[in-house]
Design a protein around this motif. Structure first.
Motif, mmCIF file in Angstrom:
data_model
loop_
_atom_site.group_PDB
_atom_site.id
_atom_site.type_symbol
_atom_site.label_atom_id
_atom_site.label_comp_id
_atom_site.label_asym_id
_atom_site.label_seq_id
_atom_site.Cartn_x
_atom_site.Cartn_y
_atom_site.Cartn_z
ATOM 1 N N LEU A 53 0.831 -1.213 0.000
ATOM 2 C CA LEU A 53 0.000 0.000 0.000
ATOM 3 C C LEU A 53 0.863 1.260 0.000
ATOM 4 O O LEU A 53 0.573 2.228 -0.708
ATOM 5 C CB LEU A 53 -0.936 0.008 1.210
ATOM 6 N N TRP A 54 1.918 1.253 0.784
ATOM 7 C CA TRP A 54 2.811 2.410 0.845
ATOM 8 C C TRP A 54 3.521 2.614 -0.490
ATOM 9 O O TRP A 54 3.778 3.745 -0.901
ATOM 10 C CB TRP A 54 3.839 2.250 1.965
ATOM 11 N N ASP A 58 2.368 7.428 -5.000
ATOM 12 C CA ASP A 58 3.386 8.068 -5.832
ATOM 13 C C ASP A 58 3.829 9.364 -5.151
ATOM 14 O O ASP A 58 3.145 10.392 -5.230
ATOM 15 C CB ASP A 58 2.809 8.355 -7.213
ATOM 16 N N THR A 59 4.954 9.298 -4.475
ATOM 17 C CA THR A 59 5.426 10.468 -3.724
ATOM 18 C C THR A 59 5.977 11.555 -4.644
ATOM 19 O O THR A 59 6.008 12.728 -4.272
ATOM 20 C CB THR A 59 6.502 10.063 -2.707
ATOM 21 N N GLY A 60 6.406 11.213 -5.839
ATOM 22 C CA GLY A 60 6.951 12.210 -6.760
ATOM 23 C C GLY A 60 5.895 12.945 -7.565
ATOM 24 O O GLY A 60 6.195 13.931 -8.235
ATOM 25 N N ARG A 61 4.657 12.486 -7.496
ATOM 26 C CA ARG A 61 3.604 13.106 -8.288
ATOM 27 C C ARG A 61 3.362 14.556 -7.885
ATOM 28 O O ARG A 61 3.175 15.422 -8.740
ATOM 29 C CB ARG A 61 2.319 12.309 -8.148
#
Length: 155
Positions: A53-54, A58-61
């Motif tokens: 899940l983590w 998408d942290t870069g979005r």
């Protein structure tokens, strides 16, 4: 509770000392709720699902979206600047084309001099034109229009 959570994390990531292991085991044995919580937190399958899940996030979005907005704003400001420069250039060019040039002024001055030498006799005066002829004692004739009071003063 913070101490217990640190011990659980340490248990999952590395090894515990004997005293820490005993402390953690005492907490687990305290109640059924602690036992269920410990089992859920240390279950490898549950940990893999949580990790999956983590990883789906998408942290870069957010960074890409912000960069896209910044680029759009920069593009608009550059386009506005180019349009402004083009409009100024068109205005300057229009003024340069529409205003008479210096050569046109000399031609108009020459035509005025022709008018000054203008009609030598009454027969040379055309109908519908208001012209007066000023003659001096030396025999020089000057053709005058209605707005030529400055010429009279210099003659």
């Amino acid at each position: 509770m913070q101490r217990i959570s640190r011990l659980i994390i340490k248990k999952i990531t590395s090894s515990l000392s004997r005293s820490e292991e005993a402390e953690l085991q005492a907490w687990v044995d305290e109640s059924d709720e602690n036992r269920r919580l410990y089992a859920r937190l240390t279950d490898p399958k549950a940990l893999q699902e949580t990790l999956a899940l983590w990883q789906m996030v998408d942290t870069g979005r957010a960074c890409r979206d912000m960069q896209s907005q910044v680029n759009r704003i920069l593009w608009r400001s550059r386009l506005t600047r180019c349009i402004t420069i083009a409009a100024i250039a068109i205005c300057v060019l229009a003024v340069a084309v529409l205003l008479p040039s210096r050569t046109d002024m000399t031609v108009s001055t020459a035509s005025t001099e022709a008018e000054v030498k203008g009609p030598q006799s009454v027969a040379d005066i055309k109908p519908g034109v208001t012209v007066a002829v000023l003659s001096d004692a030396a025999g020089h004739n000057v053709a005058l229009n209605a707005s030529d009071t400055a010429k009279v003063a210099t003659v």
